[in-house]
Design a protein around this motif. Structure first.
Motif, mmCIF file in Angstrom:
data_model
loop_
_atom_site.group_PDB
_atom_site.id
_atom_site.type_symbol
_atom_site.label_atom_id
_atom_site.label_comp_id
_atom_site.label_asym_id
_atom_site.label_seq_id
_atom_site.Cartn_x
_atom_site.Cartn_y
_atom_site.Cartn_z
ATOM 1 N N PRO A 220 2.497 -1.156 -2.819
ATOM 2 C CA PRO A 220 1.949 -0.521 -1.620
ATOM 3 C C PRO A 220 1.349 0.842 -1.916
ATOM 4 O O PRO A 220 1.709 1.512 -2.899
ATOM 5 N N ALA A 221 0.435 1.257 -1.057
ATOM 6 C CA ALA A 221 -0.067 2.627 -1.123
ATOM 7 C C ALA A 221 1.073 3.577 -0.783
ATOM 8 O O ALA A 221 2.025 3.214 -0.088
ATOM 9 N N ALA A 222 0.982 4.798 -1.262
ATOM 10 C CA ALA A 222 2.043 5.785 -1.038
ATOM 11 C C ALA A 222 2.193 6.098 0.444
ATOM 12 O O ALA A 222 1.207 6.145 1.195
ATOM 13 N N PHE A 223 3.442 6.289 0.863
ATOM 14 C CA PHE A 223 3.707 6.670 2.256
ATOM 15 C C PHE A 223 4.994 7.483 2.300
ATOM 16 O O PHE A 223 5.843 7.391 1.416
ATOM 17 N N ASP A 224 5.124 8.271 3.363
ATOM 18 C CA ASP A 224 6.376 8.981 3.625
ATOM 19 C C ASP A 224 7.343 8.028 4.320
ATOM 20 O O ASP A 224 6.931 7.049 4.967
ATOM 21 N N TYR A 225 8.636 8.331 4.209
ATOM 22 C CA TYR A 225 9.670 7.431 4.728
ATOM 23 C C TYR A 225 10.747 8.239 5.415
ATOM 24 O O TYR A 225 11.213 9.250 4.877
ATOM 25 N N VAL A 226 11.129 7.812 6.625
ATOM 26 C CA VAL A 226 12.258 8.419 7.319
ATOM 27 C C VAL A 226 13.146 7.315 7.865
ATOM 28 O O VAL A 226 12.674 6.214 8.172
ATOM 29 N N ALA A 227 14.444 7.597 7.982
ATOM 30 C CA ALA A 227 15.404 6.617 8.485
ATOM 31 C C ALA A 227 16.244 7.276 9.575
ATOM 32 O O ALA A 227 17.372 7.723 9.328
ATOM 33 N N ALA B 129 6.637 1.517 12.465
ATOM 34 C CA ALA B 129 8.072 1.271 12.573
ATOM 35 C C ALA B 129 8.428 0.011 11.793
ATOM 36 O O ALA B 129 7.668 -0.963 11.786
ATOM 37 N N MET B 130 9.580 0.023 11.130
ATOM 38 C CA MET B 130 10.038 -1.133 10.363
ATOM 39 C C MET B 130 11.436 -1.514 10.813
ATOM 40 O O MET B 130 12.341 -0.693 10.823
ATOM 41 N N ALA B 131 11.606 -2.773 11.189
ATOM 42 C CA ALA B 131 12.925 -3.278 11.580
ATOM 43 C C ALA B 131 13.537 -3.992 10.381
ATOM 44 O O ALA B 131 14.076 -3.365 9.475
ATOM 45 N N GLY B 132 13.408 -5.319 10.325
ATOM 46 C CA GLY B 132 13.931 -6.044 9.166
ATOM 47 C C GLY B 132 13.009 -6.003 7.962
ATOM 48 O O GLY B 132 13.424 -6.293 6.840
ATOM 49 N N GLY B 133 11.727 -5.693 8.203
ATOM 50 C CA GLY B 133 10.770 -5.579 7.110
ATOM 51 C C GLY B 133 10.176 -6.887 6.622
ATOM 52 O O GLY B 133 9.371 -6.890 5.698
ATOM 53 N N GLN B 134 10.529 -8.008 7.259
ATOM 54 C CA GLN B 134 10.077 -9.303 6.752
ATOM 55 C C GLN B 134 8.596 -9.564 7.014
ATOM 56 O O GLN B 134 7.991 -10.406 6.357
ATOM 57 N N SER B 135 8.012 -8.846 7.954
ATOM 58 C CA SER B 135 6.568 -8.927 8.187
ATOM 59 C C SER B 135 5.837 -7.740 7.572
ATOM 60 O O SER B 135 4.782 -7.899 6.958
ATOM 61 N N LEU B 136 6.416 -6.542 7.736
ATOM 62 C CA LEU B 136 5.707 -5.338 7.293
ATOM 63 C C LEU B 136 5.636 -5.228 5.775
ATOM 64 O O LEU B 136 4.576 -4.892 5.216
ATOM 65 N N ILE B 137 6.719 -5.495 5.085
ATOM 66 C CA ILE B 137 6.722 -5.283 3.633
ATOM 67 C C ILE B 137 5.672 -6.136 2.911
ATOM 68 O O ILE B 137 4.939 -5.619 2.055
ATOM 69 N N PRO B 138 5.521 -7.436 3.217
ATOM 70 C CA PRO B 138 4.444 -8.192 2.564
ATOM 71 C C PRO B 138 3.056 -7.626 2.871
ATOM 72 O O PRO B 138 2.186 -7.609 1.988
ATOM 73 N N ARG C 283 2.587 -4.625 0.685
ATOM 74 C CA ARG C 283 2.384 -4.999 -0.717
ATOM 75 C C ARG C 283 0.968 -5.519 -0.964
ATOM 76 O O ARG C 283 0.395 -5.296 -2.034
ATOM 77 N N MET C 284 0.406 -6.205 0.018
ATOM 78 C CA MET C 284 -0.965 -6.709 -0.113
ATOM 79 C C MET C 284 -2.004 -5.663 0.280
ATOM 80 O O MET C 284 -3.202 -5.917 0.228
ATOM 81 N N ARG C 285 -1.529 -4.496 0.700
ATOM 82 C CA ARG C 285 -2.384 -3.385 1.126
ATOM 83 C C ARG C 285 -3.301 -3.773 2.283
ATOM 84 O O ARG C 285 -4.432 -3.288 2.407
ATOM 85 N N LEU C 286 -2.784 -4.658 3.141
ATOM 86 C CA LEU C 286 -3.475 -4.958 4.388
ATOM 87 C C LEU C 286 -3.169 -3.902 5.433
ATOM 88 O O LEU C 286 -3.812 -3.862 6.486
ATOM 89 N N ALA C 287 -2.190 -3.074 5.168
ATOM 90 C CA ALA C 287 -1.876 -1.900 5.982
ATOM 91 C C ALA C 287 -1.494 -0.773 5.039
ATOM 92 O O ALA C 287 -0.880 -1.011 3.995
ATOM 93 N N ALA C 288 -1.868 0.421 5.419
ATOM 94 C CA ALA C 288 -1.560 1.581 4.572
ATOM 95 C C ALA C 288 -1.126 2.750 5.445
ATOM 96 O O ALA C 288 -1.831 3.761 5.574
#
Length: 288
Positions: free
Chosen positions: A3-10, A30-39, A42-47
Motif C-alpha cells: 500500500p501507499a504510505a498512510f498515517d494510522y490511529v487506533a 475507517a477500518m473495521a475488520g479490514g477484509q475489504s479495505l486491506i485488499p 494493497r492493490m492501490r485502488l485507494a490511497a
C-alpha cells in the motif's frame, strides 16, 4: 503489492474515532475488520492519508434485544451473526446470509458494519438488511442520526455516510416466526454473488401475511423486489403463487454487465433464485 504510505490511529471511543475522521478529511478511511479495505489498499485502488482502526473502539459489538427490534453493533463479525441466538431467533435472514460470506477466516474478521459501509453491490449482507427494513445508526460530530436501509445505499461503494461519520449500530425489526432464506449463485465456492436473493415471509393459515424480498448484485445498490412482495402478500402460499411472484423479481432492477454475466442472464437468475428462496422461506415458516 504494498500500500501507499498512510498515517494510522487506533481510537478507543466513538468520539475519538469521529474526531480523527473529521481531522483527516475526505482522505481518511475507517477500518473495521479490514477484509475489504486491506485488499483495496494493497492493490492501490485507494490511497488514504489516514486509516482509523475501529477494532479497539468500545461499545460497537454484540447484539441487544430492544423489544420489537435487535440492536446490532457495527463491529459484530459475520461469525458472531452466525452464532448469536437473538439473531438466529429474531432475524434469521441475517444469519443465513452470513453463512454464505467467503470463508471462515473472513467471517471471523469481517464485520456487519464494515460490509454495509463498504456497499459492494455483490456483498451478501446489504440485501438482507434492506429486506428486513433495518435502520442504520450513524454518528458524526453533530451527533447521531438514523438512516433507513432504503436510503443508506446510494450507489456503487457509496452510502449516505458523511466522510466524518461512523456507522455504529444496525437496528433490525424482529421477524420472529418468519421463514427465511438467502439464495446465492456464484461460479466457484466462497466467491462474490453473481446474483443473490434474500427472502423472509410470514405465513398464517396457509396465507402469506407479510413478505420481504431483496436482491444482491442486480444494480448499483441492493434492490427491493416490491413486485414479488405485492404478488405474495394476501395470497395462498402455494407453488403457483410463488412461481407467479418470482416472475416479477427483476422488475425495476438494473443488472450490471461484466465478465460473469450479462443483464439478461442476471435477470433469469433473479427469477430462478427468487422462486427457490421464497419456496424455502415459506416451507420454513409453515414448519415453524
Amino acid at each position: 503489492m504494498i500500500p501507499a504510505a498512510f498515517d494510522y490511529v487506533a481510537p478507543t471511543t466513538v468520539e475519538q474515532a469521529v474526531r480523527a475522521l473529521a481531522e483527516g478529511g475526505e482522505d481518511a478511511k475507517a477500518m473495521a475488520g479490514g477484509q475489504s479495505l486491506i485488499p483495496v489498499l494493497r492493490m492501490r485502488l485507494a490511497a488514504p492519508t489516514l486509516v482509523v482502526d475501529l477494532s479497539r473502539v468500545a461499545g460497537l459489538g454484540g447484539v441487544r434485544d430492544e423489544g420489537d427490534s435487535l440492536l446490532i453493533g457495527a463491529l459484530t463479525t459475520h461469525h458472531e451473526l452466525q452464532r448469536d441466538p437473538l439473531v438466529n431467533g429474531h432475524a434469521r435472514l441475517l444469519r443465513l446470509a452470513a453463512d454464505t460470506v467467503a470463508d471462515p477466516q473472513v467471517r471471523h474478521r469481517g464485520t456487519l458494519g464494515g460490509s454495509l459501509a463498504h456497499a459492494d453491490p455483490a456483498g451478501d449482507l446489504p440485501a438482507p438488511v434492506l429486506a428486513l427494513d433495518a435502520v442504520l445508526v450513524c454518528t458524526g460530530p453533530g451527533g447521531t442520526r438514523e438512516v433507513p436501509a432504503a436510503e443508506f445505499f446510494v450507489d456503487h461503494f457509496t452510502t449516505a455516510l458523511a466522510p466524518d461519520e461512523l456507522l455504529t449500530h444496525v437496528r433490525v425489526p424482529k421477524t420472529t416466526g418468519w421463514g427465511a432464506r438467502y439464495e446465492k449463485f456464484n461460479r466457484v465456492a466462497q466467491a462474490w454473488s453473481i446474483v443473490g436473493v434474500a427472502a423472509a415471509v410470514e405465513v398464517v393459515d396457509g396465507v402469506v401475511r407479510r413478505a420481504r424480498v431483496a436482491l444482491t448484485n442486480m444494480g448499483p445498490t441492493p434492490v427491493r423486489a416490491r413486485g414479488v412482495e405485492e404478488e405474495l402478500v394476501g395470497r395462498s402460499a402455494g407453488a403457483g403463487t410463488i412461481a407467479a411472484a418470482a416472475e416479477r423479481a427483476a422488475e425495476g432492477a438494473d443488472p450490471p454487465v461484466d465478465g460473469d454475466a450479462d443483464a439478461g442472464y442476471r435477470s433469469h437468475l433473479a427469477r430462478v433464485l427468487t422462486r427457490r428462496a421464497v419456496t424455502a422461506a415459506v416451507g420454513a415458516a409453515v414448519e415453524g
